[in-house]
Design a protein around this motif. Sequence first.
Motif, PDB file in Angstrom:
ATOM      1  N   GLU A 126       0.825  -1.211   0.000  1.00 48.84           N
ATOM      2  CA  GLU A 126       0.000   0.000   0.000  1.00 48.84           C
ATOM      3  C   GLU A 126       0.859   1.262   0.000  1.00 48.84           C
ATOM      4  O   GLU A 126       0.560   2.218  -0.706  1.00 48.84           O
ATOM      5  N   GLU A 127       1.929   1.254   0.781  1.00 47.75           N
ATOM      6  CA  GLU A 127       2.810   2.427   0.852  1.00 47.75           C
ATOM      7  C   GLU A 127       3.466   2.708  -0.499  1.00 47.75           C
ATOM      8  O   GLU A 127       3.482   3.842  -0.977  1.00 47.75           O
ATOM      9  N   VAL A 128       3.995   1.667  -1.127  1.00 44.40           N
ATOM     10  CA  VAL A 128       4.678   1.829  -2.410  1.00 44.40           C
ATOM     11  C   VAL A 128       3.718   2.306  -3.488  1.00 44.40           C
ATOM     12  O   VAL A 128       4.018   3.233  -4.238  1.00 44.40           O
ATOM     13  N   PHE A 129       2.539   1.691  -3.555  1.00 42.06           N
ATOM     14  CA  PHE A 129       1.612   2.080  -4.605  1.00 42.06           C
ATOM     15  C   PHE A 129       0.975   3.437  -4.356  1.00 42.06           C
ATOM     16  O   PHE A 129       0.582   4.113  -5.296  1.00 42.06           O
ATOM     17  N   SER A 130       0.921   3.888  -3.105  1.00 43.35           N
ATOM     18  CA  SER A 130       0.450   5.253  -2.855  1.00 43.35           C
ATOM     19  C   SER A 130       1.460   6.251  -3.414  1.00 43.35           C
ATOM     20  O   SER A 130       1.102   7.308  -3.921  1.00 43.35           O
ATOM     21  N   LEU A 131       2.749   5.905  -3.364  1.00 44.49           N
ATOM     22  CA  LEU A 131       3.782   6.760  -3.958  1.00 44.49           C
ATOM     23  C   LEU A 131       3.655   6.792  -5.473  1.00 44.49           C
ATOM     24  O   LEU A 131       3.811   7.834  -6.108  1.00 44.49           O
ATOM     25  N   GLU A 132       3.377   5.628  -6.063  1.00 43.65           N
ATOM     26  CA  GLU A 132       3.248   5.546  -7.516  1.00 43.65           C
ATOM     27  C   GLU A 132       2.124   6.453  -8.006  1.00 43.65           C
ATOM     28  O   GLU A 132       2.267   7.145  -8.999  1.00 43.65           O
ATOM     29  N   LYS A 133       0.987   6.426  -7.313  1.00 43.33           N
ATOM     30  CA  LYS A 133      -0.151   7.242  -7.733  1.00 43.33           C
ATOM     31  C   LYS A 133       0.186   8.725  -7.677  1.00 43.33           C
ATOM     32  O   LYS A 133      -0.258   9.493  -8.511  1.00 43.33           O
ATOM     33  N   SER A 134       0.976   9.135  -6.691  1.00 49.22           N
ATOM     34  CA  SER A 134       1.321  10.554  -6.567  1.00 49.22           C
ATOM     35  C   SER A 134       2.280  11.006  -7.668  1.00 49.22           C
ATOM     36  O   SER A 134       2.448  12.201  -7.895  1.00 49.22           O
ATOM     37  N   GLU A 135       2.908  10.069  -8.356  1.00 54.26           N
ATOM     38  CA  GLU A 135       3.838  10.392  -9.431  1.00 54.26           C
ATOM     39  C   GLU A 135       3.143  10.766 -10.734  1.00 54.26           C
ATOM     40  O   GLU A 135       3.749  11.336 -11.626  1.00 54.26           O
ATOM     41  N   ILE A 136       1.876  10.431 -10.877  1.00 57.64           N
ATOM     42  CA  ILE A 136       1.206  10.582 -12.163  1.00 57.64           C
ATOM     43  C   ILE A 136       1.196  12.028 -12.655  1.00 57.64           C
ATOM     44  O   ILE A 136       1.458  12.293 -13.817  1.00 57.64           O
ATOM     45  N   LYS A 137       0.918  12.988 -11.766  1.00 53.63           N
ATOM     46  CA  LYS A 137       0.878  14.396 -12.181  1.00 53.63           C
ATOM     47  C   LYS A 137       2.227  14.816 -12.772  1.00 53.63           C
ATOM     48  O   LYS A 137       2.288  15.410 -13.847  1.00 53.63           O
ATOM     49  N   GLY A 138       3.318  14.488 -12.085  1.00 56.55           N
ATOM     50  CA  GLY A 138       4.647  14.839 -12.588  1.00 56.55           C
ATOM     51  C   GLY A 138       4.972  14.128 -13.893  1.00 56.55           C
ATOM     52  O   GLY A 138       5.591  14.714 -14.788  1.00 56.55           O
ATOM     53  N   LEU A 139       4.541  12.863 -14.017  1.00 53.86           N
ATOM     54  CA  LEU A 139       4.768  12.125 -15.255  1.00 53.86           C
ATOM     55  C   LEU A 139       4.030  12.769 -16.424  1.00 53.86           C
ATOM     56  O   LEU A 139       4.581  12.910 -17.519  1.00 53.86           O
ATOM     57  N   LYS A 140       2.789  13.173 -16.189  1.00 56.72           N
ATOM     58  CA  LYS A 140       2.012  13.834 -17.244  1.00 56.72           C
ATOM     59  C   LYS A 140       2.741  15.093 -17.723  1.00 56.72           C
ATOM     60  O   LYS A 140       2.906  15.308 -18.916  1.00 56.72           O
ATOM     61  N   GLU A 141       3.163  15.901 -16.756  1.00 55.40           N
ATOM     62  CA  GLU A 141       3.848  17.154 -17.100  1.00 55.40           C
ATOM     63  C   GLU A 141       5.136  16.883 -17.868  1.00 55.40           C
ATOM     64  O   GLU A 141       5.445  17.576 -18.844  1.00 55.40           O
ATOM     65  N   ASP A 142       5.886  15.865 -17.445  1.00 52.92           N
ATOM     66  CA  ASP A 142       7.147  15.532 -18.101  1.00 52.92           C
ATOM     67  C   ASP A 142       6.926  15.052 -19.537  1.00 52.92           C
ATOM     68  O   ASP A 142       7.614  15.479 -20.460  1.00 52.92           O
ATOM     69  N   VAL A 143       5.946  14.175 -19.720  1.00 53.70           N
ATOM     70  CA  VAL A 143       5.669  13.652 -21.066  1.00 53.70           C
ATOM     71  C   VAL A 143       5.207  14.780 -21.985  1.00 53.70           C
ATOM     72  O   VAL A 143       5.649  14.891 -23.140  1.00 53.70           O
ATOM     73  N   LEU A 144       4.348  15.641 -21.483  1.00 51.78           N
ATOM     74  CA  LEU A 144       3.858  16.749 -22.307  1.00 51.78           C
ATOM     75  C   LEU A 144       4.984  17.732 -22.644  1.00 51.78           C
ATOM     76  O   LEU A 144       5.041  18.256 -23.762  1.00 51.78           O
ATOM     77  N   ALA A 145       5.884  17.971 -21.700  1.00 48.55           N
ATOM     78  CA  ALA A 145       7.024  18.854 -21.969  1.00 48.55           C
ATOM     79  C   ALA A 145       7.923  18.249 -23.043  1.00 48.55           C
ATOM     80  O   ALA A 145       8.398  18.953 -23.949  1.00 48.55           O
ATOM     81  N   LYS A 146       8.158  16.950 -22.973  1.00 51.38           N
ATOM     82  CA  LYS A 146       8.965  16.279 -24.000  1.00 51.38           C
ATOM     83  C   LYS A 146       8.277  16.354 -25.363  1.00 51.38           C
ATOM     84  O   LYS A 146       8.931  16.541 -26.386  1.00 51.38           O
TER      85      LYS A 146
END
Length: 198
Positions: A126-146
Amino acid sequence: MLNTEDLITEILNSFARLDYIKPEEIPNIDLYMDQVTTFMDSRLASSRRYDSDKILTKTMINNYAKNKLLPPPVKKKYSRNHMLMLIFIYYFKNLLSINDIQKILSPISEKYFQTEGELNLEALYEEVFSLEKSEIKGLKEDVLAKFQESRNTFREAPEEDQDFLQLFAFICMLSYDIYVRKQIIEKLIDNALEDNPR
């Protein structure tokens, strides 16, 4: 090539499909092999590239147990902890070798697989996957910037080639990012895990 708006929508939709199996979705009873594969296929179907792709097969599970990635089943049945370990393996196997996965999961399995206390395998999951979910916003921004950066490449190329070349640049940027992150993971496995055995 998709126009920018369509591509952004496609990317956002793909991120929306990213989800993990929540512990409460895992049955509270031990499962036979066929039940395990059926459960995993149904819960991780959105991560398939093609409809014919198998999420998990009997052969895969047997190989994971043989390679000590997964503790053996008890009387041919798999517990909730087996299911959690299989989910970790599923995500790692797309990126890492069996040997590397073993180095990552062996300490977890040895210390937390049979633990009933507050810090058990389910709590780690649960702890690890809660971290993964919080990464999505940053991933979206990074992919769009690329993507935006790739649209600024090959401006001097013939007009009929620009869309393809810009798509090629975008794919290369994403691939390089994965390559570098994979190198970091491998260095951590080779050094930190080797230096700090459980």
